[in-house]
Design an enzyme around this catalytic site. Structure first.
Site, short mmCIF file in Angstrom:
data_model
loop_
_atom_site.label_atom_id
_atom_site.label_comp_id
_atom_site.label_asym_id
_atom_site.label_seq_id
_atom_site.Cartn_x
_atom_site.Cartn_y
_atom_site.Cartn_z
N LYS A 137 71.75 -70.49 36.93
CA LYS A 137 70.40 -70.82 37.37
C LYS A 137 70.45 -70.76 38.89
CE LYS A 137 66.83 -74.30 37.85
NZ LYS A 137 66.43 -75.72 37.70
N GLY A 196 60.95 -82.45 39.83
CA GLY A 196 61.09 -83.90 39.68
C GLY A 196 59.83 -84.70 39.92
N ALA A 198 60.38 -77.15 36.24
CA ALA A 198 60.05 -78.13 37.29
C ALA A 198 58.63 -78.70 37.16
CB ALA A 198 60.22 -77.54 38.68
N GLY A 199 58.58 -80.03 37.27
CA GLY A 199 57.31 -80.74 37.38
C GLY A 199 56.70 -81.25 36.11
N THR A 238 63.94 -84.30 34.63
CA THR A 238 63.57 -85.64 35.08
C THR A 238 62.77 -86.42 34.04
OG1 THR A 238 63.58 -84.93 37.39
CG2 THR A 238 62.36 -86.93 36.88
#
Length: 251
Positions: A95, A156, A182-183, A205
């Site tokens: 990644k 995150g 992400a997010g 996260t």
């Protein structure tokens, strides 16, 4: 939906999981089991080659593909150094994550493209983490990456998908799998990504920081699976007008 194949590997589960932020190896192990994921990302600093029983790898079933994360790299040179260390330990899936800004952790497009081109030539399986930039996604595709991983919102942040219009362009144009990364803070965000046409999602996260990570992992897995089934069912087109669900004629 078409089958998900990355670098010749068929993946039945479209939920990928990051392994950072878990409070313990036990919590990680339980979350991975609950999610039934087939691919996880691991930062090099959390891996001790040759000592699987003493590090994070002890929580990861051997049937799961481990993708080394270059998180922490500030430029292409640092990312390639991390990848080379990983290759020496037997890791080919990368990644590619380069973010020099410590506040927002936004990926550097120039350094990412530079590193991706070299890593592909070296024989790595490269999945670059990028901004939701359709032009960059195509450039990366041109140099031979195996998938692109555009962000839904800052990493995150749990904000959900804030880059939808750009993501839709990337998905429409891409000839390689698109993994939204992400997010995403709720299972509904992951479902929306799959319904949008993304091939997979990567979540860390929202699962690792939940009070019950295993339960949250299961919830994300169910949401992704549900959205995938809905797309396979071919939902009806969106209409700007109302349509009666019962006959209007009176017999």
């Amino acid at each position: 939906m078409k089958d998900l194949v990355i670098a010749g590997k068929r993946l039945r589960n479209r939920l990928f999981i990051g392994t950072g932020k878990f409070s313990s190896s036990k919590e990680l192990r339980l979350a991975l089991k609950a999610s039934k994921t087939e691919l996880v990302t691991v930062a090099l600093r959390r891996v001790e080659p040759g000592r699987r029983s003493d590090n994070i790898l002890s929580a990861i079933d051997r049937s799961i593909t481990v993708m080394l994360n270059t998180s922490g790299a500030r430029n292409a040179e640092e990312a390639m150094r991390i990848a080379d260390f990983g290759k020496a330990a037997g890791y080919r899936w990368i990644k590619l994550e380069i973010h020099p800004d410590p506040h927002y952790l936004l990926p550097d497009p120039i350094e990412t493209l530079k590193a991706a081109e070299i890593l592909v030539r070296k024989g790595f399986i490269v999945l670059p983490y990028i901004n939701a930039d359709p032009v960059l996604a195509k450039r990366l595709e041109d140099v031979g990456v195996h998938a692109v991983m555009p962000l839904g919102s800052p990493i995150g942040s749990n904000q959900g998908i804030k880059t939808e219009c750009m993501l839709r362009i990337i998905i429409e144009q891409s000839l390689v799998p698109v993994v939204i990364d992400a997010g995403m803070g709720l299972p509904s965000h992951a479902a929306a990504a799959i319904e949008m046409g993304a091939d997979a999602v990567l979540v860390n996260t929202a699962i690792a920081s939940a009070e019950n990570p295993a339960l949250m992992a299961e919830a994300f897995a169910l949401a992704v699976s549900s959205a995938e089934k809905a797309m396979k069912a071919v939902p009806p087109a969106v209409s700007g007008r109302a349509s009666a669900t019962s006959p209007m004629e009176i017999f």
